[in-house]
Write a protein that holds these residues in place. Structure first.
Motif, PDB file in Angstrom:
ATOM      1  N   UNK A   1     101.448  12.006  12.130  1.00  0.00           N
ATOM      2  CA  UNK A   1     102.840  12.440  11.996  1.00  0.00           C
ATOM      3  C   UNK A   1     102.937  13.839  11.408  1.00  0.00           C
ATOM      4  N   UNK A   2     104.140  14.417  11.542  1.00  0.00           N
ATOM      5  CA  UNK A   2     104.459  15.680  10.866  1.00  0.00           C
ATOM      6  C   UNK A   2     105.867  15.564  10.293  1.00  0.00           C
ATOM      7  N   UNK A   3     105.994  15.851   9.013  1.00  0.00           N
ATOM      8  CA  UNK A   3     107.316  15.829   8.389  1.00  0.00           C
ATOM      9  C   UNK A   3     108.175  16.948   8.976  1.00  0.00           C
ATOM     10  N   UNK A   4     109.430  16.609   9.325  1.00  0.00           N
ATOM     11  CA  UNK A   4     110.325  17.607   9.899  1.00  0.00           C
ATOM     12  C   UNK A   4     111.221  18.246   8.827  1.00  0.00           C
ATOM     13  N   UNK A   5     112.114  19.100   9.241  1.00  0.00           N
ATOM     14  CA  UNK A   5     112.907  19.903   8.307  1.00  0.00           C
ATOM     15  C   UNK A   5     113.768  19.065   7.365  1.00  0.00           C
TER      16      UNK A   5
ATOM     17  N   UNK B   1     106.298  20.135   7.748  1.00  0.00           N
ATOM     18  CA  UNK B   1     105.027  20.594   8.306  1.00  0.00           C
ATOM     19  C   UNK B   1     103.816  19.803   7.853  1.00  0.00           C
ATOM     20  N   UNK B   2     103.992  18.899   6.865  1.00  0.00           N
ATOM     21  CA  UNK B   2     102.833  18.132   6.384  1.00  0.00           C
ATOM     22  C   UNK B   2     102.396  17.118   7.440  1.00  0.00           C
ATOM     23  N   UNK B   3     101.126  17.139   7.752  1.00  0.00           N
ATOM     24  CA  UNK B   3     100.530  16.173   8.689  1.00  0.00           C
ATOM     25  C   UNK B   3      99.972  14.999   7.903  1.00  0.00           C
TER      26      UNK B   3
ATOM     27  N   UNK C   1      96.901  12.514   3.700  1.00  0.00           N
ATOM     28  CA  UNK C   1      97.744  13.716   3.662  1.00  0.00           C
ATOM     29  C   UNK C   1      96.883  14.969   3.830  1.00  0.00           C
ATOM     30  N   UNK C   2      97.176  15.734   4.857  1.00  0.00           N
ATOM     31  CA  UNK C   2      96.419  16.959   5.121  1.00  0.00           C
ATOM     32  C   UNK C   2      96.827  18.064   4.151  1.00  0.00           C
ATOM     33  N   UNK C   3      95.861  18.559   3.385  1.00  0.00           N
ATOM     34  CA  UNK C   3      96.120  19.648   2.442  1.00  0.00           C
ATOM     35  C   UNK C   3      96.526  20.917   3.185  1.00  0.00           C
ATOM     36  N   UNK C   4      95.853  21.228   4.282  1.00  0.00           N
ATOM     37  CA  UNK C   4      96.022  22.496   4.970  1.00  0.00           C
ATOM     38  C   UNK C   4      97.322  22.592   5.754  1.00  0.00           C
ATOM     39  N   UNK C   5      97.879  21.474   6.212  1.00  0.00           N
ATOM     40  CA  UNK C   5      98.968  21.502   7.185  1.00  0.00           C
ATOM     41  C   UNK C   5     100.235  22.164   6.664  1.00  0.00           C
ATOM     42  N   UNK C   6     100.646  21.850   5.430  1.00  0.00           N
ATOM     43  CA  UNK C   6     101.867  22.448   4.891  1.00  0.00           C
ATOM     44  C   UNK C   6     101.709  23.945   4.658  1.00  0.00           C
ATOM     45  N   UNK C   7     100.520  24.331   4.224  1.00  0.00           N
ATOM     46  CA  UNK C   7     100.250  25.757   4.011  1.00  0.00           C
ATOM     47  C   UNK C   7     100.397  26.532   5.317  1.00  0.00           C
TER      48      UNK C   7
END
Length: 350
Positions: free
Chosen positions: A296-300, A307-309, A267-273
């Motif tokens: 992957x990227x979580x969608x809406x 936005x989480x990668x 889980x990318x820490x930076x991606x959601x930010x």
């Protein structure tokens, strides 16, 4: 852990110098060559070895030659005069079969001695000690295995290394390169598991296990990408993954796996930010199955996770809340095992 490269004497040394200059800048400290390859024209060995030795000496690199009982004759030398190789820039000899312990002891006074890690027995070590070999000048180096299915298994490899460590020997293992050596072109690793891995993945495996003291690339060359992967990890501790995109991917310089490491995904820490700062909705797209190494990227539909990668550590089924944006290339997928908690990583897309 030291890095080394293999140099093959069937190719003129002048043609190989640009690559050798480059890897020297990347911190490679050891060169390895062989003086008993069946396909080679042995009449070229003396001149080319001397040219290679001058380069190694100028750059402060070790130069170790793999030799057989016939090798000195190929160089117009005798075993009694093997120490003259020091004047050629050679710093060590990897000695296998057919050379008696007394000869090895004499050579060890001027050159480092390397024994075949895979075949040396306890009685061989005892004979070398009895003959007076200088044990501060001796190491154990594994073979490489050109034919698929013949490389060492992990358990046997570890047993050999432990035996050598107890004897006081430093150890070396080969990894495959990017430009493969003929006639099989199937990579030149010590471990069979490494045969189809990227060179960086094989190196990182040995580095993380603290298995050996030196790693040498068995094949003739590494690509610029592999050299960059090695340099980025050694200088910044960042694991660079190469991936193929199936949609326009987000570009994030460096990312970090969360400290609370998940079982199934990285889980990318930076991606959601970053996604929150951009304030853009991630619409569902490419919500397909997620094989090992899928990015992957979580969608809406996932609400605050939008936005989480993530990178999958195993095969996962499709989820309409998760968009597939690409996949790590096969050769780099072994690197996923090293993306532990807080590990920095970067993705190079193609």
């Amino acid at each position: 852990m030291k890095l080394g490269a293999s140099v093959y004497l069937h190719v003129p040394i002048e043609e190989q110098l640009p690559y050798l200059e480059k890897i020297n800048l990347y911190g490679f400290q050891t060169l390895f060559t062989s003086l008993h390859i069946p396909e080679d024209d042995v009449s070229l060995y003396a001149e080319r070895l001397q040219r290679l030795g001058r380069f190694a000496e100028k750059k402060g690199m070790a130069l170790v030659c793999d030799v057989s009982p016939q090798s000195m004759a190929h160089l117009q030398l005798t075993w009694e005069k093997a120490s003259l190789l020091c004047d050629w820039g050679v710093t060590g000899l990897r000695i296998d079969y057919g050379i008696d312990a007394k000869t090895v002891a004499r050579i060890s006074r001027s050159l480092k001695i390397v024994v075949n890690a895979s075949t040396v027995k306890a009685e061989d070590i005892a004979a070398l000690k009895h003959a007076g070999v200088a044990f501060d000048h001796i190491e154990g180096w594994h073979n490489f295995y050109p034919r698929p299915e013949t490389g060492l298994g992990r358990e046997n490899f570890n047993k050999i290394n432990e035996r050598l460590r107890e004897a006081g020997f430093k150890r070396m293992s080969f990894i495959p390169g990017d430009v493969k050596r003929g006639p099989l072109y199937e990579g030149l690793p010590t471990l069979e598991a490494h045969r189809h891995w990227s060179p960086f993945a094989a190196w990182l495996d040995l580095y993380s296990q603290k298995a050996v003291d030196t790693v040498i690339v068995g094949d003739p060359q590494l690509s610029e990408e592999s050299l960059q992967q090695l340099a980025l990890f050694q200088q910044q501790g960042v694991i660079l993954l190469r991936a193929k995109a199936c949609v326009e991917p987000p570009i994030i310089d460096k990312q970090c796996n969360r400290p609370d490491e998940a079982r199934d995904v990285i889980r990318s820490v930076q991606s959601r930010e970053i996604a929150q700062q951009m304030k853009q909705k991630v619409k569902p797209n490419q919500t397909t199955e997620r094989l090992l190494g899928t990015i992957t990227m979580d969608n809406e539909r996932y609400g605050r996770y939008q936005g989480e990668i993530q990178l999958t550590k195993r095969d996962l089924q499709a989820d309409d809340k998760v968009n597939v944006i690409g996949r790590v290339i096969e050769e780099d997928r072994p690197l996923l095992e090293h993306l532990k908690a807080n590990q920095l990583f970067s993705i190079k897309w193609s």
